[in-house]
Design a protein around this motif. Structure first.
Motif, PDB file in Angstrom:
ATOM      1  N   GLU A  79       1.014  -1.390   0.083  1.00  0.00           N
ATOM      2  CA  GLU A  79      -0.514   0.441  -0.352  1.00  0.00           C
ATOM      3  C   GLU A  79       0.859   0.918   0.098  1.00  0.00           C
ATOM      4  OE1 GLU A  79      -3.037  -0.230   3.091  1.00  0.00           O
ATOM      5  OE2 GLU A  79      -4.302  -1.598   1.713  1.00  0.00           O
ATOM      6  N   ALA A  80       1.996   1.633   0.853  1.00  0.00           N
ATOM      7  CA  ALA A  80       2.712   2.569   0.774  1.00  0.00           C
ATOM      8  C   ALA A  80       3.474   2.517  -0.180  1.00  0.00           C
ATOM      9  CB  ALA A  80       3.963   1.910   1.959  1.00  0.00           C
ATOM     10  N   ALA A  81       3.723   1.222  -1.134  1.00  0.00           N
ATOM     11  CA  ALA A  81       4.386   1.827  -2.660  1.00  0.00           C
ATOM     12  C   ALA A  81       3.208   1.979  -2.894  1.00  0.00           C
ATOM     13  CB  ALA A  81       5.314   0.342  -2.093  1.00  0.00           C
ATOM     14  N   MET A  82       2.396   1.419  -3.507  1.00  0.00           N
ATOM     15  CA  MET A  82       1.267   1.823  -4.509  1.00  0.00           C
ATOM     16  C   MET A  82       0.865   2.966  -4.441  1.00  0.00           C
ATOM     17  SD  MET A  82       1.769  -1.240  -6.055  1.00  0.00           S
ATOM     18  CE  MET A  82       1.087  -0.706  -7.770  1.00  0.00           C
ATOM     19  N   GLY A  83       0.385   3.131  -3.728  1.00  0.00           N
ATOM     20  CA  GLY A  83      -1.177   4.316  -2.784  1.00  0.00           C
ATOM     21  C   GLY A  83      -0.819   5.697  -3.965  1.00  0.00           C
ATOM     22  N   TYR A  84       0.126   6.380  -4.208  1.00  0.00           N
ATOM     23  CA  TYR A  84       1.094   7.404  -5.296  1.00  0.00           C
ATOM     24  C   TYR A  84      -0.395   6.939  -6.767  1.00  0.00           C
ATOM     25  CZ  TYR A  84       3.036   9.674  -1.147  1.00  0.00           C
ATOM     26  OH  TYR A  84       2.829  10.169  -0.605  1.00  0.00           O
ATOM     27  N   VAL A  85       1.003   6.124  -7.266  1.00  0.00           N
ATOM     28  CA  VAL A  85       0.219   5.244  -8.565  1.00  0.00           C
ATOM     29  C   VAL A  85      -0.738   4.754  -8.447  1.00  0.00           C
ATOM     30  CG1 VAL A  85       0.643   3.589 -10.315  1.00  0.00           C
ATOM     31  CG2 VAL A  85       2.622   4.331  -8.961  1.00  0.00           C
ATOM     32  N   ASP A  86      -1.774   4.434  -7.340  1.00  0.00           N
ATOM     33  CA  ASP A  86      -2.944   4.167  -7.402  1.00  0.00           C
ATOM     34  C   ASP A  86      -3.928   5.920  -7.235  1.00  0.00           C
ATOM     35  OD1 ASP A  86      -4.196   2.142  -7.336  1.00  0.00           O
ATOM     36  OD2 ASP A  86      -4.138   1.637  -5.063  1.00  0.00           O
ATOM     37  N   ALA A  87      -3.724   5.974  -6.629  1.00  0.00           N
ATOM     38  CA  ALA A  87      -3.843   7.775  -6.258  1.00  0.00           C
ATOM     39  C   ALA A  87      -4.050   8.532  -7.658  1.00  0.00           C
ATOM     40  CB  ALA A  87      -3.539   8.871  -5.846  1.00  0.00           C
ATOM     41  N   ALA A  88      -3.120   8.779  -8.478  1.00  0.00           N
ATOM     42  CA  ALA A  88      -3.191   9.335 -10.299  1.00  0.00           C
ATOM     43  C   ALA A  88      -3.892   8.469 -10.857  1.00  0.00           C
ATOM     44  CB  ALA A  88      -1.386   8.402 -10.114  1.00  0.00           C
ATOM     45  N   VAL A  89      -4.050   7.206 -10.637  1.00  0.00           N
ATOM     46  CA  VAL A  89      -4.937   6.720 -11.122  1.00  0.00           C
ATOM     47  C   VAL A  89      -6.032   6.937 -11.282  1.00  0.00           C
ATOM     48  CG1 VAL A  89      -6.135   3.930 -12.611  1.00  0.00           C
ATOM     49  CG2 VAL A  89      -3.230   4.411 -12.480  1.00  0.00           C
ATOM     50  N   GLU A  90      -6.732   6.898 -10.515  1.00  0.00           N
ATOM     51  CA  GLU A  90      -7.910   7.018  -9.496  1.00  0.00           C
ATOM     52  C   GLU A  90      -8.396   8.567 -10.809  1.00  0.00           C
ATOM     53  OE1 GLU A  90     -11.217   5.912  -8.761  1.00  0.00           O
ATOM     54  OE2 GLU A  90      -9.631   4.163  -9.079  1.00  0.00           O
ATOM     55  N   GLN A  91      -6.978   9.179 -10.414  1.00  0.00           N
ATOM     56  CA  GLN A  91      -7.878  11.010 -10.626  1.00  0.00           C
ATOM     57  C   GLN A  91      -7.400  11.418 -12.183  1.00  0.00           C
ATOM     58  OE1 GLN A  91      -8.186  14.366  -9.307  1.00  0.00           O
ATOM     59  NE2 GLN A  91      -7.227  12.656  -6.788  1.00  0.00           N
ATOM     60  N   ALA A  92      -7.326  10.508 -13.030  1.00  0.00           N
ATOM     61  CA  ALA A  92      -7.128  10.286 -14.755  1.00  0.00           C
ATOM     62  C   ALA A  92      -8.281   9.556 -14.849  1.00  0.00           C
ATOM     63  CB  ALA A  92      -5.845   9.432 -15.298  1.00  0.00           C
ATOM     64  N   ARG A  93      -8.973   8.449 -14.280  1.00  0.00           N
ATOM     65  CA  ARG A  93     -10.055   7.696 -14.242  1.00  0.00           C
ATOM     66  C   ARG A  93     -11.340   9.585 -14.094  1.00  0.00           C
ATOM     67  NH1 ARG A  93      -8.940   2.563 -11.453  1.00  0.00           N
ATOM     68  NH2 ARG A  93      -8.621   0.973 -13.233  1.00  0.00           N
ATOM     69  N   GLU A  94     -10.918  10.083 -13.292  1.00  0.00           N
ATOM     70  CA  GLU A  94     -11.688  10.597 -13.069  1.00  0.00           C
ATOM     71  C   GLU A  94     -11.678  11.839 -13.828  1.00  0.00           C
ATOM     72  OE1 GLU A  94     -12.941  11.421  -8.927  1.00  0.00           O
ATOM     73  OE2 GLU A  94     -12.683  13.912  -9.414  1.00  0.00           O
ATOM     74  N   ALA A  95     -10.885  12.421 -14.021  1.00  0.00           N
ATOM     75  CA  ALA A  95     -10.484  13.096 -14.737  1.00  0.00           C
ATOM     76  C   ALA A  95     -11.245  13.342 -16.767  1.00  0.00           C
ATOM     77  CB  ALA A  95      -9.290  13.690 -15.545  1.00  0.00           C
TER      78      ALA A  95
END
Ligand SMILES: Nc1ncnc2c1ncn2[C@@H]1O[C@H](COP(=O)(O)OP(=O)(O)O)[C@@H](O)[C@H]1O
Ligand SMILES: C[C@@](O)(CCOP(=O)(O)O)CC(=O)O
Ligand SMILES: [Mg+2]
Length: 338
Positions: A79-95
């Protein structure tokens, strides 16, 4: 396949205090994270992140809440490692209004992780830009910076400023105070970075300062004093000619403020023996000033020195694993392959 890259940064001054609404001045440096995004036919996200600890690993998962990658490492680490990439993907999906979009993502970076040079912001900024472009959308820089901030805010449990993500998006030197973010003109400053090979946990360090500040009025005053010195530094920068090399008097004055800022950060408990040793090695070598950069706890210091003396001294300092000159990155996030 879309490829974007975004720079890391050093804090000339103001980290930590910026989380509580004081101004900060970070400057982007020519060390970049590169993110490749390729849309998939399904809703899965496959991430290749060779530079993460554990000697790099590759995972595939569907993304979104609840669904974790199927790898043989403890969940908190993933989770610590993937958190930022995960959050970036979520933002792109939303955008892009594409909640089920899947991606193959690859991250490469020459910014050390967790060392105060803003690797997380660079990964998030380049990641959102690459993934939205891969879906055929293009965000303007302000929106990209805003989404990147929201991603960091979420991963850092609601404790983040806009400084790192805005700086990585825009490049150059910037000024951030609360929601107010502006690029500023600054002369090309002779940054030298010393890296102890370690890392600090941004979330934990920010939480520590938050507690101190809540507990002691003098700690809250210390945070305010950081704001005062940043305002002094900003005025110095505003009066300088951005087109010519900085005057020795300007470097001396900025250096003095950096020294002061390091002292206040140390008082707030975020320095470390290795960081203090590198700061003193830089000062002894004749640097105009030196301070830790970023969250602290371990990682990097930044010094001002137009000569080679600080870099050489740091390279012989026990506990310093790497010393390098950091050029100002005048360009922020950029597209490598559209
Ligand atoms: N090359 C990379 N690949 C994947 N994730 C990365 C990479 N670089 C940084 N990150 C993410 O950023 C985190 C470090 O961010 P942080 O603790 O804020 O420190 P800093 O931003 O100072 O480097 C890593 O734990 C990881 O989640
Ligand atoms: C401590 C802080 O001011 C900067 C953190 O920088 P970094 O992630 O250590 O590079 C936190 C923030 O501004 O969100
Ligand atoms: Mg970070």
């Amino acid at each position: 396949m879309t490829v974007c890259e975004a720079p890391g940064k050093v804090y000339l001054f103001g980290e930590h205090a910026v989380v509580y609404g004081e101004p900060a001045v970070p400057a982007a440096i020519e060390r970049r994270a590169t993110v490749t995004a390729e849309p998939r036919d399904d809703d899965h996200v496959r991430v290749e992140a060779e530079d993460l600890s554990l000697n790099g690993f590759t995972v595939e998962y569907a993304g979104g809440t609840g669904d974790r990658p199927d790898v043989d490492v403890p969940t908190p680490l993933v989770e610590a490692a993937m958190g930022y990439v995960d959050a970036a993907v979520e933002q792109a999906r939303e955008a892009a209004d594409a909640p089920d979009a899947g991606f193959d993502i690859a991250v490469e970076s020459d910014i050390p992780l967790g060392a105060g040079l803003g690797s997380s912001a660079a990964v998030v900024v380049a990641g959102i830009d690459a993934a939205t472009r891969a879906l055929g959308e293009q965000l303007d820089r302000r929106e990209l910076a805003d989404r990147a901030y929201r991603a960091e805010f979420e991963v850092q449990d609601g404790q983040a400023s806009r400084a790192d993500t805005f700086c990585s998006t825009m490049g150059g030197a910037v000024r951030v105070e609360g929601d107010d973010c502006e690029p500023i003109d600054a002369p090309n400053l002779p940054f030298v970075v010393g890296f102890d090979g370690g890392a600090g946990d941004t979330g934990e360090l920010v939480a520590g300062v938050r507690e101190l500040r809540a507990e002691h009025e003098f700690a809250a005053d210390t945070v305010e004093s950081v704001g005062d010195l940043v305002r002094t530094g900003e005025a110095l920068l505003a009066a300088a000619d951005p087109e010519s090399d900085p005057e020795p008097a300007l470097l001396a004055e900025l250096g003095e403020l950096m020294d002061f800022n390091h002292g206040l950060l140390a008082a707030l408990g975020v320095s470390a023996r290795s960081l203090d040793a590198m700061v003193w090695a830089a000062r002894d070598a004749g640097a105009h000033g030196a301070k830790l950069t970023g969250a602290g706890g371990g990682g990097c210091i930044v010094a001002l020195d137009e000569s080679d003396a600080t870099e050489t001294a740091l390279s012989f300092t026990q506990g310093c694993e790497e010393a390098f000159r950091a050029e100002l990155a005048t360009e922020g996030v950029r597209v490598v392959e559209p």
